[in-house]
Design a protein around this motif. Structure first.
Motif, mmCIF file in Angstrom:
data_model
loop_
_atom_site.group_PDB
_atom_site.id
_atom_site.type_symbol
_atom_site.label_atom_id
_atom_site.label_comp_id
_atom_site.label_asym_id
_atom_site.label_seq_id
_atom_site.Cartn_x
_atom_site.Cartn_y
_atom_site.Cartn_z
ATOM 1 N N MET A 8 0.847 -1.190 0.000
ATOM 2 C CA MET A 8 0.000 0.000 0.000
ATOM 3 C C MET A 8 0.883 1.241 0.000
ATOM 4 S SD MET A 8 -3.315 0.308 -0.017
ATOM 5 C CE MET A 8 -4.568 1.575 0.131
ATOM 6 N N THR A 9 1.085 1.810 -1.181
ATOM 7 C CA THR A 9 2.031 2.918 -1.295
ATOM 8 C C THR A 9 1.560 4.173 -0.584
ATOM 9 O OG1 THR A 9 1.085 3.639 -3.416
ATOM 10 C CG2 THR A 9 2.893 2.051 -3.499
ATOM 11 N N GLU A 10 0.279 4.241 -0.220
ATOM 12 C CA GLU A 10 -0.219 5.420 0.484
ATOM 13 C C GLU A 10 0.125 5.403 1.975
ATOM 14 O OE1 GLU A 10 -3.206 4.392 -2.775
ATOM 15 O OE2 GLU A 10 -1.854 3.363 -1.395
ATOM 16 N N VAL A 33 0.483 -7.146 -4.820
ATOM 17 C CA VAL A 33 0.000 -6.072 -5.679
ATOM 18 C C VAL A 33 0.417 -4.738 -5.061
ATOM 19 C CG1 VAL A 33 -1.956 -7.508 -6.358
ATOM 20 C CG2 VAL A 33 -2.274 -5.760 -4.588
ATOM 21 N N ALA A 34 0.559 -3.722 -5.900
ATOM 22 C CA ALA A 34 0.987 -2.404 -5.409
ATOM 23 C C ALA A 34 0.104 -1.329 -6.018
ATOM 24 C CB ALA A 34 2.448 -2.158 -5.766
ATOM 25 N N TYR A 50 6.759 6.680 -6.000
ATOM 26 C CA TYR A 50 6.549 6.240 -7.385
ATOM 27 C C TYR A 50 6.625 4.717 -7.447
ATOM 28 C CZ TYR A 50 7.258 5.992 -12.468
ATOM 29 O OH TYR A 50 7.153 5.718 -13.812
ATOM 30 N N VAL A 51 5.499 4.093 -7.726
ATOM 31 C CA VAL A 51 5.397 2.648 -7.550
ATOM 32 C C VAL A 51 6.279 1.865 -8.510
ATOM 33 C CG1 VAL A 51 3.440 2.270 -9.120
ATOM 34 C CG2 VAL A 51 3.754 0.779 -7.135
ATOM 35 N N LEU A 298 -4.866 -9.043 0.305
ATOM 36 C CA LEU A 298 -5.191 -8.424 1.582
ATOM 37 C C LEU A 298 -4.397 -7.127 1.762
ATOM 38 C CD1 LEU A 298 -5.125 -11.556 3.913
ATOM 39 C CD2 LEU A 298 -7.100 -10.547 2.750
ATOM 40 N N VAL A 299 -5.040 -6.134 2.358
ATOM 41 C CA VAL A 299 -4.387 -4.883 2.761
ATOM 42 C C VAL A 299 -4.356 -4.860 4.282
ATOM 43 C CG1 VAL A 299 -4.438 -2.368 2.680
ATOM 44 C CG2 VAL A 299 -5.405 -3.682 0.779
#
Length: 325
Positions: A8-10, A33-34, A50-51, A298-299
Motif C-alpha cells: 500500500m504505497t499510500e 500487488v501495489a 513512485y510505484v 489483503l491490505v
C-alpha cells in the motif's frame, strides 16, 4: 484460492515497501500487488512514492511471488505507450512474474497534470484505447495508432519479455465487463459480485485459454488490541466506504476528509475486519470465493503494523484461508 499481500504505497515509504515485499514472500503470500498513486487518500496515510521504482526494487528482493500494479491508470498521468514500456521492463526484471493492472483512474491522482478530469464514459473510452495500444505494443514490431483520444507514431518496445505480460483490467459493472473481457487476461474488482465473474466468462467464451483469473482486494486491520485496530482503520481507511463512483471524483485528501467527516469508527468496523481474530477475515474472503474470484489481495491497514501481521499470516491466517474452496 490464491492469497496476496498489498504493498500500500499510500501508507509507507519506498524503502519500507521493498522490505515488506520480501517479508510477505517469506510469510507465504502467493502474489503481491501495489497501488499506483500520486497522492494518498487521506493525510493520515502520509505517503505516495513512485510505484514503478518500488516494483523494480521489489523484483530484485523477491524470487517467487507474482507482482502486479493494482491498478495503473494509463489515460492521463501516463501515456499508454509509456505504460507498455514500463510493464515490459517489469516483466523482464521479475523474470516473468509481472501482471499490469489497469483502470480508469481517480481524480485524486490524474488531475496533477493539469488536463482536468473527464466524465466516466469518456474515461472508459480512453481506457479502451489505452488497452489496445498497450496490447499492440506487446505484439512487437513497429506500432501506429490513431484514435479519438490517443495517437501513437511508429513506436516499438525494444526490450520485450519472452513471456507476454498479462493485462488485468478493473471493472465495476456490465458495461465495463463487456468492453474489456474479450481481450483482457485478468479481471479486477473490489466487491464480491458473482454476476461480474459470470459475465466476464460469458464475454470470454470465444477464447481458448480457459477461465480467467479474477482478483479482488480486501482491507483488514489486524491487531491484538481490537480497539486499536478499529481506531487505525477509521483513521486511515474511512474513505473506503464511499464507493468508487465517489472516490473517483474527489480531487485530494481534503475532499476525502470532508466526505468522511461523519463516518464513525463503528461504521468502519462494520465493513472492515478489525482485531485479532482470523474468523472475520476468512468469512470475508469466502464471500469472494463463493462469487467466483480466484485471488484476493489483503491490505493490512497501517504502515507501521506490518511485521506482527506477517507473523500472524504465516502461522494462522494463510493456513486458514487455504482451506477455502
Amino acid at each position: 484460492m490464491r492469497i496476496g499481500y498489498t504493498l500500500m504505497t499510500e501508507q509507507a515509504g519506498p524503502r519500507d515497501l521493498v522490505g515488506f515485499a520480501a517479508d510477505g514472500e517469506r510469510a507465504g503470500f502467493d502474489f503481491e500487488v501495489a497501488s499506483d498513486h500520486f497522492s494518498p487518500w487521506l493525510e493520515e496515510q502520509g505517503h505516495a512514492p513512485y510505484v514503478w521504482s518500488v516494483l523494480g526494487a521489489v523484483a530484485q528482493v523477491t524470487e517467487r511471488v507474482e507482482l502486479m500494479t493494482y491498478v495503473t491508470c494509463p489515460i492521463m498521468r501516463y501515456h499508454p505507450a509509456v505504460v507498455a514500456q514500463k510493464a515490459a521492463t517489469m516483466q523482464l526484471l521479475s523474470a516473468g512474474r509481472f501482471t499490469v493492472g489497469l483502470g480508469a483512474g481517480e481524480n485524486l491522482n490524474e488531475h496533477v497534470v493539469g488536463r482536468g478530469w473527464p466524465p466516466a464514459n469518456v474515461r472508459h473510452e480512453m481506457l479502451a484505447e489505452a488497452v489496445q495500444i498497450i496490447a499492440g505494443l506487446f505484439d512487437g514490431g513497429s506500432f501506429n495508432y490513431a484514435g479519438d483520444h490517443f495517437r501513437v507514431d511508429s513506436a516499438k518496445l525494444w526490450d520485450l519479455p519472452e513471456t507476454r505480460t498479462p493485462l488485468a483490467v478493473a471493472v465495476s459493472g456490465p458495461q465495463s465487463v463487456s468492453r474489456f473481457a474479450p481481450f483482457a487476461d485478468v479481471m479486477v474488482a473490489v466487491e464480491p459480485k458473482a454476476e461480474l465473474c459470470r459475465e466476464w466468462e460469458a464475454h470470454r467464451s470465444a477464447r481458448s485459454d480457459g477461465p480467467a483469473r479474477k482478483i479482488a482486494q480486501l482491507p483488514v486491520s489486524w491487531d491484538r488490541d481490537p480497539d486499536a485496530a478499529v481506531r487505525r482503520a477509521h483513521e486511515q481507511f474511512r474513505w473506503f466506504g464511499n464507493g468508487w463512483k465517489v472516490n473517483a471524483e474527489l480531487p485530494g485528501p481534503a475532499g476525502f476528509a470532508g466526505a468522511t467527516q461523519f463516518v464513525t469508527e463503528q461504521d468502519v468496523a462494520g465493513g472492515i475486519p478489525c482485531g485479532p481474530d482470523v474468523e472475520p477475515i476468512v468469512a470475508r474472503v469466502k464471500e469472494f470465493a463463493d462469487a467466483g474470484f480466484t485471488d484476493v489481495a489483503l491490505v493490512q491497514i497501517g504502515g507501521e503494523h506490518q511485521q506482527d501481521f506477517f507473523g500472524f499470516a504465516k502461522s494462522t491466517l494463510l493456513p486458514a484461508l487455504r482451506e477455502i474452496h
